[in-house]
Design a protein around this motif. Structure first.
Motif, PDB file in Angstrom:
ATOM      1  N   THR A 129     111.878  52.364  57.281  1.00  8.11           N
ATOM      2  CA  THR A 129     111.487  52.729  55.915  1.00  8.11           C
ATOM      3  C   THR A 129     111.184  51.476  55.108  1.00  8.11           C
ATOM      4  N   LEU A 130     110.073  51.518  54.376  1.00  8.67           N
ATOM      5  CA  LEU A 130     109.667  50.369  53.570  1.00  8.67           C
ATOM      6  C   LEU A 130     110.604  50.198  52.375  1.00  8.67           C
ATOM      7  N   LEU A 131     111.162  48.996  52.226  1.00  2.28           N
ATOM      8  CA  LEU A 131     112.015  48.672  51.087  1.00  2.28           C
ATOM      9  C   LEU A 131     111.253  47.918  50.004  1.00  2.28           C
ATOM     10  N   ALA A 132     110.400  47.004  50.432  1.00  2.00           N
ATOM     11  CA  ALA A 132     109.638  46.193  49.469  1.00  2.00           C
ATOM     12  C   ALA A 132     108.461  45.542  50.177  1.00  2.00           C
ATOM     13  N   GLU A 133     107.457  45.212  49.381  1.00  2.00           N
ATOM     14  CA  GLU A 133     106.335  44.409  49.861  1.00  2.00           C
ATOM     15  C   GLU A 133     106.496  43.002  49.314  1.00  2.00           C
ATOM     16  N   VAL A 134     106.314  42.020  50.172  1.00  2.96           N
ATOM     17  CA  VAL A 134     106.375  40.625  49.745  1.00  2.96           C
ATOM     18  C   VAL A 134     105.073  39.962  50.131  1.00  2.96           C
ATOM     19  N   SER A 135     104.493  39.251  49.190  1.00  3.75           N
ATOM     20  CA  SER A 135     103.239  38.559  49.492  1.00  3.75           C
ATOM     21  C   SER A 135     103.293  37.131  48.996  1.00  3.75           C
ATOM     22  N   VAL A 136     102.599  36.276  49.703  1.00  7.62           N
ATOM     23  CA  VAL A 136     102.367  34.905  49.248  1.00  7.62           C
ATOM     24  C   VAL A 136     100.891  34.839  48.880  1.00  7.62           C
ATOM     25  N   ASP A 137     100.617  34.657  47.593  1.00  7.18           N
ATOM     26  CA  ASP A 137      99.250  34.724  47.081  1.00  7.18           C
ATOM     27  C   ASP A 137      98.721  33.334  46.733  1.00  7.18           C
ATOM     28  N   LEU A 138      97.611  32.980  47.361  1.00 10.06           N
ATOM     29  CA  LEU A 138      96.873  31.789  46.955  1.00 10.06           C
ATOM     30  C   LEU A 138      95.809  32.239  45.977  1.00 10.06           C
ATOM     31  N   VAL A 139      95.925  31.800  44.722  1.00 14.07           N
ATOM     32  CA  VAL A 139      95.099  32.331  43.645  1.00 14.07           C
ATOM     33  C   VAL A 139      94.117  31.277  43.140  1.00 14.07           C
ATOM     34  N   LEU A 140      92.853  31.686  43.006  1.00 15.84           N
ATOM     35  CA  LEU A 140      91.822  30.860  42.378  1.00 15.84           C
ATOM     36  C   LEU A 140      91.341  31.583  41.139  1.00 15.84           C
ATOM     37  N   ALA A 141      91.529  30.948  39.974  1.00  9.07           N
ATOM     38  CA  ALA A 141      91.177  31.563  38.696  1.00  9.07           C
ATOM     39  C   ALA A 141      89.951  30.893  38.109  1.00  9.07           C
ATOM     40  N   GLU A 142      89.050  31.724  37.571  1.00 10.54           N
ATOM     41  CA  GLU A 142      87.820  31.225  36.932  1.00 10.54           C
ATOM     42  C   GLU A 142      87.637  31.932  35.604  1.00 10.54           C
ATOM     43  N   ARG A 143      87.685  31.160  34.524  1.00 15.00           N
ATOM     44  CA  ARG A 143      87.522  31.746  33.190  1.00 15.00           C
ATOM     45  C   ARG A 143      86.073  32.153  32.987  1.00 15.00           C
ATOM     46  N   LEU A 144      85.873  33.353  32.425  1.00 18.21           N
ATOM     47  CA  LEU A 144      84.525  33.882  32.205  1.00 18.21           C
ATOM     48  C   LEU A 144      84.142  33.923  30.736  1.00 18.21           C
ATOM     49  N   THR A 145      85.128  33.937  29.838  1.00 13.32           N
ATOM     50  CA  THR A 145      84.881  34.009  28.396  1.00 13.32           C
ATOM     51  C   THR A 145      85.776  33.002  27.700  1.00 13.32           C
ATOM     52  N   GLY A 146      85.228  32.299  26.729  1.00 14.04           N
ATOM     53  CA  GLY A 146      86.023  31.341  25.965  1.00 14.04           C
ATOM     54  C   GLY A 146      86.221  30.023  26.671  1.00 14.04           C
ATOM     55  N   GLY A 147      85.354  29.701  27.598  1.00 14.94           N
ATOM     56  CA  GLY A 147      85.448  28.432  28.321  1.00 14.94           C
ATOM     57  C   GLY A 147      84.990  28.601  29.754  1.00 14.94           C
ATOM     58  N   ASP A 148      85.063  27.525  30.527  1.00 15.17           N
ATOM     59  CA  ASP A 148      84.629  27.594  31.928  1.00 15.17           C
ATOM     60  C   ASP A 148      85.636  26.906  32.841  1.00 15.17           C
ATOM     61  N   GLY A 149      86.901  26.936  32.459  1.00 13.36           N
ATOM     62  CA  GLY A 149      87.930  26.270  33.239  1.00 13.36           C
ATOM     63  C   GLY A 149      88.281  27.017  34.511  1.00 13.36           C
ATOM     64  N   VAL A 150      88.871  26.299  35.451  1.00 12.79           N
ATOM     65  CA  VAL A 150      89.351  26.894  36.692  1.00 12.79           C
ATOM     66  C   VAL A 150      90.789  26.424  36.932  1.00 12.79           C
ATOM     67  N   ALA A 151      91.512  27.193  37.728  1.00 14.60           N
ATOM     68  CA  ALA A 151      92.891  26.834  38.078  1.00 14.60           C
ATOM     69  C   ALA A 151      93.204  27.416  39.447  1.00 14.60           C
ATOM     70  N   GLN A 152      94.175  26.802  40.114  1.00 13.47           N
ATOM     71  CA  GLN A 152      94.577  27.287  41.427  1.00 13.47           C
ATOM     72  C   GLN A 152      96.082  27.104  41.602  1.00 13.47           C
ATOM     73  N   TRP A 153      96.725  28.077  42.207  1.00 14.20           N
ATOM     74  CA  TRP A 153      98.157  27.977  42.458  1.00 14.20           C
ATOM     75  C   TRP A 153      98.553  28.986  43.539  1.00 14.20           C
ATOM     76  N   THR A 154      99.782  28.859  43.996  1.00 16.00           N
ATOM     77  CA  THR A 154     100.343  29.800  44.963  1.00 16.00           C
ATOM     78  C   THR A 154     101.589  30.428  44.360  1.00 16.00           C
ATOM     79  N   GLU A 155     101.759  31.725  44.537  1.00 15.02           N
ATOM     80  CA  GLU A 155     102.944  32.397  44.024  1.00 15.02           C
ATOM     81  C   GLU A 155     103.430  33.450  45.016  1.00 15.02           C
ATOM     82  N   ILE A 156     104.679  33.812  44.869  1.00 14.81           N
ATOM     83  CA  ILE A 156     105.290  34.860  45.689  1.00 14.81           C
ATOM     84  C   ILE A 156     105.504  36.086  44.811  1.00 14.81           C
TER      85      ILE A 156
END
Length: 500
Positions: A129-156
């Motif tokens: 039986t499933l108790l929980a889902e765990v993920s390690v996410d590598l995220v790439l962010a790109e702003r579309l409004t109010g600037g053109d910045g980018v960011a990258q990080w990893t989270e659980i």
């Protein structure tokens, strides 16, 4: 039709060490590798970030098993309702309606794109039986409004499985912290992305706490602001027909109206009276079916309590038919009210009052003096109403007088609630005491409404040739309940009266 899922999750910052072994923690027997999923999400908000400010998240996402539009509505820390609608090119009407009280006439714009490489695992017990889902996410962010910045990080991210014990998350949290994993600083990916990609000159530092109320006006306005926010926060729940949402939104309107009426020395009634009238209108719209719901709930419980020998005729069936007679289409009608110009204009007016409060001279005074004077005045009015009702003989006239006293008790309670931050203990004591009187008077008014309903039901049953014995039994019990309240009221009120 949009589907809703309760999402209970926790987010953690991640470094090169990745995810520690969670086998054996919280009943986890196996950690099942589900592979890597690529997610591509575009987040929408107004140009001035109204959804983000209210912790609402609206996105269009592809990839994974739930591609489509998602609106996340906060319920409690770490708990959100995720409302899902099918994939389309534009914001679905149903989701747009759920954020209308925040967005109003502003445009929803794509503000952020997040592409995530999600390494997904399932935590299962001995039965699989499933108790929980765990993920390690590598995220790439790109702003579309109010600037053109980018960011990258990893989270659980750890999300509780449907039906699993929330204690699982606590145990997993302990294991992760012992392994050096720390909670994420942001409540959501998009919040972090917006913070990290904002133009440098607009990036917010550590948020300063709101200044503590000092004057009487500060305290009253803080309470008004709190109730205005409650109205906005409950709007989506009312549209979704969440249990008790209509009642709680109606209470918020009453608290606002009562505050305007109870503190005329602080807020100019020339400005607040028109708002109070509109709030009364809204409360009326919200309460169209409320009285019948209260009566039905009480009658159903009373019928269930009766021994079988006192049940005669199809009482349950008739009660259900009676309850549903005016309920059809009520949700659609209420949605039309919330989408209407009058309601949205009321919200704008409340915003204006909070932004530029119509303070009178006493607003700058010491709260202990100004606020306590207002509360005492309201308590005196309630005393007069209660004494007037108690002097009347039992019957219809006394029933009306007790109902008026109940409404006045609510006003005293709300005035005292607004005074808690300024007066502390005495105000808290008064809130609690007046609430007991309000509850007692509410029980009496419920009995009055139920007896009227029983007469109506009995007439219908008699016209259809049914046995009306049970309705008479229930009527007698309600008479006894009202008589008990009237007997108890003088003693309970004497205790409250002494607080003045």
């Amino acid at each position: 039709m949009a589907d809703t899922k309760r999402e209970i999750e926790r987010k953690y910052a991640s470094d090169d060490s990745g995810l520690p072994d969670l086998t054996g923690v919280a009943g986890v027997v196996a950690v099942v590798d589900k592979g890597v999923v690529l997610l591509d999400a575009t987040y929408y908000d107004t140009a001035d970030g109204r959804l983000g400010a209210a912790s609402l998240t609206l996105r269009r996402r592809t990839g994974g098993t739930d591609a489509g539009w998602h609106l996340k509505v906060p319920v409690a820390p770490g708990v959100r309702d995720e409302i899902h609608a099918p994939l389309s090119d534009t914001v679905p009407d149903e989701l747009a309606g759920l954020v209308r009280s925040r967005v109003r006439d502003a445009e929803l714009l794509p503000v952020m794109r997040l592409r995530s490489e999600r390494d997904l695992r399932h935590l299962v017990d001995a039965d699989g039986t499933l108790l929980a889902e765990v993920s390690v996410d590598l995220v790439l962010a790109e702003r579309l409004t109010g600037g053109d910045g980018v960011a990258q990080w990893t989270e659980i991210e750890v999300e509780l499985a449907d039906g699993a014990d929330p204690a699982v998350l606590d145990t997993l949290d302990t294991r992760l912290r012992k392994a050096g994993v720390r909670p994420a600083a942001s409540e959501s990916k998009v919040a972090r992305a917006l913070a990290e990609t904002a133009p440098k000159k607009k990036r917010a530092g550590k948020q300063k706490p709101a200044p503590e109320p000092v004057t009487a006006g500060d305290h009253v306005l803080a309470y008004v602001r709190e109730q205005r926010e409650a109205l906005l926060a409950l709007d989506p729940a009312v549209r979704r027909d969440v249990p008790d949402a209509v009642h709680r939104m109606r209470v918020a309107t009453r608290r606002l109206r009562s505050t305007f009426r109870s503190y005329p020395e602080v807020l100019d009634r020339a400005a607040t009276d028109p708002l109070a009238d509109e709030l009364k209108w809204l409360a009326g719209e919200l309460g169209v079916d409320r009285d019948r719901e209260v009566v039905t709930e009480r009658l159903v419980a009373s019928v269930e309590e009766l021994p079988g020998e006192l049940l005669a005729g199809p009482v349950g069936t008739r009660l259900r038919t009676w309850s549903q007679a005016r309920h059809g289409g009520s949700r659609e009608r209420l949605t039309d009210v919330l989408d209407g110009a009058r309601y949205l204009e009321l919200l704008v007016a409340l915003d204006g009052l909070v932004a530029e409060p119509p303070f009178r001279k006493a607003a700058g005074g010491k709260p202990g003096k100004v606020i306590s004077r207002a509360v005492r005045k309201e308590l005196g009015k309630l005393d007069a109403r209660v004494q007037e009702a108690l002097e009347l003989a039992p019957g219809g006239e006394r029933d009306v007088a007790l109902h008026e006293a109940r409404k006045k008790a609510k006003r005293v309670r709300y005035a005292a609630e607004a005074a808690v931050a300024a007066l502390d203990g005495p105000a808290k004591t008064l809130v609690k005491s007046v609430k007991s009187v309000q509850s007692l008077l509410g029980e009496h008014q419920d009995s009055v409404m139920i007896r009227a309903a029983l007469c109506e039901l009995a007439e219908q049953a008699h016209a259809d040739g049914e046995n009306t014995f049970t309705y008479g039994v229930l009527y007698g019990r309600e008479e006894q309940r009202a008589a008990r309240v009237e007997t108890e009221l003088p003693g309970v009120w004497a205790g409250v009266r002494g607080l003045g």
